[in-house]
Design a protein around this motif. Structure first.
Motif, PDB file in Angstrom:
ATOM      1  N   THR A 167       0.807  -1.229   0.000  1.00  0.00           N
ATOM      2  CA  THR A 167       0.000   0.000   0.000  1.00  0.00           C
ATOM      3  C   THR A 167       0.840   1.278   0.000  1.00  0.00           C
ATOM      4  N   THR A 168       2.154   1.169   0.254  1.00  0.00           N
ATOM      5  CA  THR A 168       2.981   2.378   0.264  1.00  0.00           C
ATOM      6  C   THR A 168       2.980   3.044  -1.109  1.00  0.00           C
ATOM      7  N   LYS A 169       2.981   4.348  -1.091  1.00  0.00           N
ATOM      8  CA  LYS A 169       3.073   5.125  -2.334  1.00  0.00           C
ATOM      9  C   LYS A 169       4.478   5.669  -2.544  1.00  0.00           C
ATOM     10  N   THR A 170       5.261   5.716  -1.460  1.00  0.00           N
ATOM     11  CA  THR A 170       6.602   6.281  -1.542  1.00  0.00           C
ATOM     12  C   THR A 170       7.689   5.224  -1.689  1.00  0.00           C
ATOM     13  N   GLY A 171       7.337   3.976  -1.417  1.00  0.00           N
ATOM     14  CA  GLY A 171       8.338   2.922  -1.452  1.00  0.00           C
ATOM     15  C   GLY A 171       9.182   2.864  -0.201  1.00  0.00           C
ATOM     16  N   LYS A 172       8.740   3.571   0.847  1.00  0.00           N
ATOM     17  CA  LYS A 172       9.445   3.551   2.131  1.00  0.00           C
ATOM     18  C   LYS A 172       8.443   3.342   3.264  1.00  0.00           C
ATOM     19  N   VAL A 173       8.736   2.407   4.133  1.00  0.00           N
ATOM     20  CA  VAL A 173       7.924   2.157   5.325  1.00  0.00           C
ATOM     21  C   VAL A 173       8.872   2.127   6.512  1.00  0.00           C
ATOM     22  N   ALA A 174       8.326   2.159   7.725  1.00  0.00           N
ATOM     23  CA  ALA A 174       9.205   2.217   8.904  1.00  0.00           C
ATOM     24  C   ALA A 174       8.607   1.461  10.073  1.00  0.00           C
ATOM     25  N   THR A 175       9.488   1.023  10.953  1.00  0.00           N
ATOM     26  CA  THR A 175       9.081   0.453  12.235  1.00  0.00           C
ATOM     27  C   THR A 175      10.075   0.902  13.294  1.00  0.00           C
ATOM     28  N   THR A 234       8.926   9.283  14.869  1.00  0.00           N
ATOM     29  CA  THR A 234       8.001   9.191  13.735  1.00  0.00           C
ATOM     30  C   THR A 234       8.189  10.353  12.780  1.00  0.00           C
ATOM     31  N   GLU A 235       8.356  11.549  13.316  1.00  0.00           N
ATOM     32  CA  GLU A 235       8.585  12.718  12.456  1.00  0.00           C
ATOM     33  C   GLU A 235       9.848  12.533  11.621  1.00  0.00           C
ATOM     34  N   ASN A 236      10.857  11.904  12.212  1.00  0.00           N
ATOM     35  CA  ASN A 236      12.097  11.647  11.486  1.00  0.00           C
ATOM     36  C   ASN A 236      11.856  10.704  10.306  1.00  0.00           C
ATOM     37  N   PHE A 237      11.065   9.661  10.527  1.00  0.00           N
ATOM     38  CA  PHE A 237      10.789   8.717   9.447  1.00  0.00           C
ATOM     39  C   PHE A 237       9.874   9.324   8.388  1.00  0.00           C
ATOM     40  N   LEU A 238       8.942  10.151   8.809  1.00  0.00           N
ATOM     41  CA  LEU A 238       8.087  10.849   7.845  1.00  0.00           C
ATOM     42  C   LEU A 238       8.934  11.765   6.960  1.00  0.00           C
ATOM     43  N   ALA A 239       9.901  12.436   7.577  1.00  0.00           N
ATOM     44  CA  ALA A 239      10.771  13.338   6.827  1.00  0.00           C
ATOM     45  C   ALA A 239      11.616  12.574   5.806  1.00  0.00           C
ATOM     46  N   GLN A 240      11.893  11.300   6.096  1.00  0.00           N
ATOM     47  CA  GLN A 240      12.659  10.469   5.161  1.00  0.00           C
ATOM     48  C   GLN A 240      11.780   9.843   4.077  1.00  0.00           C
ATOM     49  N   GLY A 241      10.481  10.074   4.171  1.00  0.00           N
ATOM     50  CA  GLY A 241       9.581   9.604   3.123  1.00  0.00           C
ATOM     51  C   GLY A 241       8.740   8.391   3.465  1.00  0.00           C
ATOM     52  N   ALA A 242       8.841   7.863   4.665  1.00  0.00           N
ATOM     53  CA  ALA A 242       8.019   6.710   5.040  1.00  0.00           C
ATOM     54  C   ALA A 242       6.552   7.125   5.116  1.00  0.00           C
ATOM     55  N   ASP A 243       5.674   6.313   4.540  1.00  0.00           N
ATOM     56  CA  ASP A 243       4.254   6.659   4.594  1.00  0.00           C
ATOM     57  C   ASP A 243       3.390   5.566   5.232  1.00  0.00           C
ATOM     58  N   VAL A 244       4.010   4.477   5.691  1.00  0.00           N
ATOM     59  CA  VAL A 244       3.333   3.483   6.539  1.00  0.00           C
ATOM     60  C   VAL A 244       4.294   3.174   7.679  1.00  0.00           C
ATOM     61  N   ILE A 245       3.843   3.390   8.915  1.00  0.00           N
ATOM     62  CA  ILE A 245       4.740   3.269  10.067  1.00  0.00           C
ATOM     63  C   ILE A 245       4.136   2.323  11.094  1.00  0.00           C
ATOM     64  N   HIS A 246       4.994   1.441  11.625  1.00  0.00           N
ATOM     65  CA  HIS A 246       4.580   0.376  12.545  1.00  0.00           C
ATOM     66  C   HIS A 246       5.334   0.542  13.873  1.00  0.00           C
ATOM     67  N   PRO A 247       4.802   1.362  14.794  1.00  0.00           N
ATOM     68  CA  PRO A 247       5.463   1.515  16.095  1.00  0.00           C
ATOM     69  C   PRO A 247       5.146   0.320  16.988  1.00  0.00           C
ATOM     70  N   VAL A 248       6.146  -0.150  17.720  1.00  0.00           N
ATOM     71  CA  VAL A 248       5.943  -1.271  18.644  1.00  0.00           C
ATOM     72  C   VAL A 248       6.354  -0.773  20.022  1.00  0.00           C
ATOM     73  N   ALA A 249       5.468  -0.012  20.640  1.00  0.00           N
ATOM     74  CA  ALA A 249       5.892   0.716  21.835  1.00  0.00           C
ATOM     75  C   ALA A 249       4.775   0.991  22.824  1.00  0.00           C
ATOM     76  N   GLY A 250       3.688   0.228  22.756  1.00  0.00           N
ATOM     77  CA  GLY A 250       2.607   0.479  23.689  1.00  0.00           C
ATOM     78  C   GLY A 250       2.120   1.909  23.586  1.00  0.00           C
ATOM     79  N   PRO A 251       1.925   2.576  24.749  1.00  0.00           N
ATOM     80  CA  PRO A 251       1.387   3.934  24.728  1.00  0.00           C
ATOM     81  C   PRO A 251       2.294   4.959  24.064  1.00  0.00           C
ATOM     82  N   VAL A 252       3.599   4.660  23.928  1.00  0.00           N
ATOM     83  CA  VAL A 252       4.502   5.590  23.243  1.00  0.00           C
ATOM     84  C   VAL A 252       4.097   5.731  21.785  1.00  0.00           C
ATOM     85  N   GLY A 253       3.415   4.711  21.262  1.00  0.00           N
ATOM     86  CA  GLY A 253       2.921   4.784  19.894  1.00  0.00           C
ATOM     87  C   GLY A 253       1.947   5.921  19.673  1.00  0.00           C
ATOM     88  N   LEU A 254       1.339   6.411  20.753  1.00  0.00           N
ATOM     89  CA  LEU A 254       0.410   7.542  20.624  1.00  0.00           C
ATOM     90  C   LEU A 254       1.131   8.795  20.138  1.00  0.00           C
TER      91      LEU A 254
END
Length: 366
Positions: A167-175, A234-254
């Protein structure tokens, strides 16, 4: 060991659907004998009490602590002879005192530690109290009086990674993760492997930011309570072009969710519970979730203890027994192509059949 009643994702006619994550558990009990007040739930004269000790993040963390408490409440709602309580841990220093206080309480029929970080503390206190029953989530403690609950979340996150790459449009995803512990990296391993599988099948080159599976190194906040750190990553990964992000951090994911919502051009894959239901304020950015059914596993552990079953039982949640699962796409339903849905359905079946192997150094050992 009885298997937990868990979630199930089905694909039929190109439409994905799933059962809700014990949604009734978040509501007040319907049984007139059940009462909820502060850190207790159920009738005060119930003959069996399940005593839960939370990890940091709180019982309303929208993640594993809350899922654990939902499991306690589900057991109470189903059996008026059971009540529940929890002790809040604000840091790792609280683990042993909270576990020990629960073990010293004669009303506690089962002491439950929620979170793999609690494994050493559970081991210590369980060895001190060999006549008491204990249980732990996200770890295996090899003692005769500890019931262990583990989840092969690499399997559900493998599907999540395949979905992200499709589903990515940028070809970059992050976790990224909260702390670098097995209960976190198992999701990240699965996610990266799922992206790699999509690349292999479709001859694409989607890049995973935030985690190097080979080196077992990546991006972490170092805790499960600093939402500002989650937002910054997350802002760092967005700035690098990631458009699907998978945080694994409990409430920090908020924190990550707030950054994605503000950016307006990306989506998130939540963990542990169905994020669409757990954090409805961010439902418009939740593509899906890599879920593990902690609530059902804990309910089974409580029922087992109430019935005087094995003290040292072990439950491992997988796609096969529906202990882990990929959540529905909800508001993204129309954005996921039918061909991708079909591939995910087949991939799920192949993982269950063993024709597609999903591995992680953090996976539960046989």
């Amino acid at each position: 060991m009885r298997s937990a009643t868990a979630l199930k994702t089905l694909a039929a006619g190109g439409a994905a659907a799933a059962l809700a994550l014990l949604s009734a558990c978040g509501s007040p009990p319907t049984d007139k004998d059940a009462e909820g007040s502060g850190n207790t739930y159920g009738a005060s004269d119930a003959r069996f009490r399940a005593c839960m000790v939370t990890d940091a993040g709180g019982v309303d963390d929208k993640s594993f602590n809350e899922s654990g408490w939902n499991g306690v409440k589900a057991a109470v709602d189903a059996n008026p002879e059971i009540s529940g309580s929890y002790r809040q841990s604000n840091s790792t220093a609280d683990y042993e005192p909270n576990l020990r206080a629960s073990a010293d309480d004669p009303d506690c029929g089962l002491v439950i530690g929620v979170g793999g970080l609690m494994a050493d503390a559970v081991t210590t206190v369980a060895e001190e109290n060999q006549d008491r029953r204990f249980a732990i989530v996200d770890s295996h403690v090899d003692l005769p009086n500890v019931y262990s609950m583990e989840f092969n979340a690499a399997q559900s996150s493998y599907l999540a990674g395949y979905l992200a790459a499709g589903t990515t449009k940028t070809g970059k995803v992050a976790t990224w993760g909260g702390m670098q512990i097995p209960a976190v990296t198992i999701f990240m391993d699965g996610f990266a492997a799922g992206v790699a599988k999509y690349n292999e099948v479709h001859n694409t080159g989607t890049t995973v930011l935030g985690w190097d599976t080979q080196a077992q190194k990546g991006s972490f906040t170092g805790n499960f309570d600093d939402t500002s750190a989650g937002r910054s990553l997350t802002e760092n990964f967005l700035a690098q072009g990631a458009d699907v992000i998978h945080p694994v951090a409990g409430p920090v994911g908020l924190g990550g969710a707030s950054a994605i919502k503000d950016a307006g051009n990306a989506s998130m894959i939540w963990v542990d519970s169905d994020g669409y239901q757990a954090v409805p304020e961010y439902k418009q950015i939740i593509l899906s979730s890599s879920m593990k059914d902690i609530a059902s596993a804990i309910r089974v552990a409580i029922d087992n203890a109430f019935d005087d079953g094995a003290k040292d039982g072990r439950y491992v949640g997988t796609l096969s027994n529906e202990g882990v699962e990929l959540a529905p796409f909800h508001e993204f339903d129309s954005s996921v192509p039918d061909t991708l849905r079909q591939e995910l359905t087949q991939l799920r079946a192949d993982i269950i059949a063993g024709t597609v192997a999903v591995s992680s150094p953090a996976a539960p050992k046989p």
